[in-house]
Design a protein around this motif. Structure first.
Motif, PDB file in Angstrom:
ATOM      1  N   ALA A 110       0.829  -1.208   0.000  1.00  0.00           N
ATOM      2  CA  ALA A 110       0.000   0.000   0.000  1.00  0.00           C
ATOM      3  C   ALA A 110       0.861   1.254   0.000  1.00  0.00           C
ATOM      4  O   ALA A 110       0.592   2.222  -0.721  1.00  0.00           O
ATOM      5  CB  ALA A 110      -0.937  -0.004   1.206  1.00  0.00           C
ATOM      6  N   ARG A 111       1.912   1.253   0.782  1.00  0.00           N
ATOM      7  CA  ARG A 111       2.776   2.437   0.853  1.00  0.00           C
ATOM      8  C   ARG A 111       3.613   2.605  -0.407  1.00  0.00           C
ATOM      9  O   ARG A 111       3.936   3.729  -0.790  1.00  0.00           O
ATOM     10  CB  ARG A 111       3.643   2.358   2.099  1.00  0.00           C
ATOM     11  CG  ARG A 111       2.795   2.577   3.332  1.00  0.00           C
ATOM     12  CD  ARG A 111       3.591   2.637   4.581  1.00  0.00           C
ATOM     13  NE  ARG A 111       2.693   2.875   5.705  1.00  0.00           N
ATOM     14  CZ  ARG A 111       3.007   2.660   6.946  1.00  0.00           C
ATOM     15  NH1 ARG A 111       4.210   2.211   7.247  1.00  0.00           N
ATOM     16  NH2 ARG A 111       2.140   2.902   7.905  1.00  0.00           N
ATOM     17  N   THR A 112       3.948   1.517  -1.065  1.00  0.00           N
ATOM     18  CA  THR A 112       4.654   1.628  -2.339  1.00  0.00           C
ATOM     19  C   THR A 112       3.759   2.269  -3.392  1.00  0.00           C
ATOM     20  O   THR A 112       4.205   3.121  -4.166  1.00  0.00           O
ATOM     21  CB  THR A 112       5.117   0.238  -2.811  1.00  0.00           C
ATOM     22  OG1 THR A 112       5.950  -0.338  -1.810  1.00  0.00           O
ATOM     23  CG2 THR A 112       5.875   0.313  -4.116  1.00  0.00           C
ATOM     24  N   ALA A 113       2.485   1.877  -3.409  1.00  0.00           N
ATOM     25  CA  ALA A 113       1.530   2.489  -4.342  1.00  0.00           C
ATOM     26  C   ALA A 113       1.346   3.969  -4.024  1.00  0.00           C
ATOM     27  O   ALA A 113       1.288   4.814  -4.933  1.00  0.00           O
ATOM     28  CB  ALA A 113       0.192   1.760  -4.279  1.00  0.00           C
ATOM     29  N   GLU A 114       1.264   4.304  -2.749  1.00  0.00           N
ATOM     30  CA  GLU A 114       1.127   5.705  -2.351  1.00  0.00           C
ATOM     31  C   GLU A 114       2.372   6.502  -2.736  1.00  0.00           C
ATOM     32  O   GLU A 114       2.274   7.640  -3.199  1.00  0.00           O
ATOM     33  CB  GLU A 114       0.896   5.795  -0.838  1.00  0.00           C
ATOM     34  CG  GLU A 114       0.658   7.194  -0.342  1.00  0.00           C
ATOM     35  CD  GLU A 114       0.440   7.240   1.159  1.00  0.00           C
ATOM     36  OE1 GLU A 114       0.332   8.356   1.689  1.00  0.00           O
ATOM     37  OE2 GLU A 114       0.392   6.175   1.800  1.00  0.00           O
ATOM     38  N   LEU A 115       3.541   5.908  -2.573  1.00  0.00           N
ATOM     39  CA  LEU A 115       4.782   6.574  -2.960  1.00  0.00           C
ATOM     40  C   LEU A 115       4.815   6.840  -4.457  1.00  0.00           C
ATOM     41  O   LEU A 115       5.237   7.922  -4.888  1.00  0.00           O
ATOM     42  CB  LEU A 115       5.988   5.730  -2.547  1.00  0.00           C
ATOM     43  CG  LEU A 115       7.354   6.270  -2.978  1.00  0.00           C
ATOM     44  CD1 LEU A 115       7.636   7.597  -2.291  1.00  0.00           C
ATOM     45  CD2 LEU A 115       8.432   5.262  -2.684  1.00  0.00           C
ATOM     46  N   ALA A 116       4.362   5.889  -5.252  1.00  0.00           N
ATOM     47  CA  ALA A 116       4.332   6.083  -6.708  1.00  0.00           C
ATOM     48  C   ALA A 116       3.399   7.231  -7.077  1.00  0.00           C
ATOM     49  O   ALA A 116       3.723   8.054  -7.945  1.00  0.00           O
ATOM     50  CB  ALA A 116       3.898   4.795  -7.397  1.00  0.00           C
ATOM     51  N   LYS A 117       2.241   7.288  -6.415  1.00  0.00           N
ATOM     52  CA  LYS A 117       1.288   8.368  -6.688  1.00  0.00           C
ATOM     53  C   LYS A 117       1.871   9.720  -6.291  1.00  0.00           C
ATOM     54  O   LYS A 117       1.766  10.705  -7.042  1.00  0.00           O
ATOM     55  CB  LYS A 117      -0.017   8.098  -5.924  1.00  0.00           C
ATOM     56  CG  LYS A 117      -1.128   9.066  -6.254  1.00  0.00           C
ATOM     57  CD  LYS A 117      -2.443   8.630  -5.642  1.00  0.00           C
ATOM     58  CE  LYS A 117      -2.438   8.965  -4.179  1.00  0.00           C
ATOM     59  NZ  LYS A 117      -3.754   8.776  -3.545  1.00  0.00           N
ATOM     60  N   LEU A 118       2.512   9.789  -5.135  1.00  0.00           N
ATOM     61  CA  LEU A 118       3.110  11.046  -4.688  1.00  0.00           C
ATOM     62  C   LEU A 118       4.286  11.457  -5.571  1.00  0.00           C
ATOM     63  O   LEU A 118       4.488  12.650  -5.829  1.00  0.00           O
ATOM     64  CB  LEU A 118       3.553  10.926  -3.226  1.00  0.00           C
ATOM     65  CG  LEU A 118       2.433  10.843  -2.189  1.00  0.00           C
ATOM     66  CD1 LEU A 118       3.013  10.572  -0.815  1.00  0.00           C
ATOM     67  CD2 LEU A 118       1.613  12.111  -2.191  1.00  0.00           C
TER      68      LEU A 118
END
Length: 105
Positions: free
Chosen positions: A50-58
């Motif tokens: 989940a945090r990897t996906a959030e990092l990609a979005k950011l």
């Protein structure tokens, strides 16, 4: 001749296996349900995804913002860009303009 005669105890021979079962049960339980057990490892993996996906979005949002800042820098300051960004941020338009709203479902 003297001999020692011991009575056979029923529970005496079960002490070592009982301790062994208790020992293995304790560590078996904590290998699954403990702080570093299988369930905790799965939860940490879900958080990592989940945090990897959030990092990609950011990261994508940061790249877009850096591109906007680059367009507004001193060397390439464009009047159209400033006008577009200010209208978007203030949510305003002139009276003689036609606004077309794009809605996606």
């Amino acid at each position: 001749m003297w001999t020692k005669h011991h009575k056979k105890r029923r529970f005496g021979r079960l002490v070592v296996p009982a301790i062994t079962v208790a020992f293995l049960s304790y560590f078996g339980y904590h290998s699954i349900h403990g702080d570093f057990g299988l369930q905790a490892t799965e939860q940490l993996e879900r958080q990592r995804i989940a945090r990897t996906a959030e990092l990609a979005k950011l990261t994508k949002a940061r790249v877009a913002l850096e591109r906007q800042v680059e367009l507004m820098s001193d060397g390439s300051l464009e009047r159209d860009m400033i006008d577009e960004i200010s209208r978007y941020q203030l949510n305003m338009s002139r009276a003689d303009e036609i606004v077309i709203m794009n809605t996606y479902f």
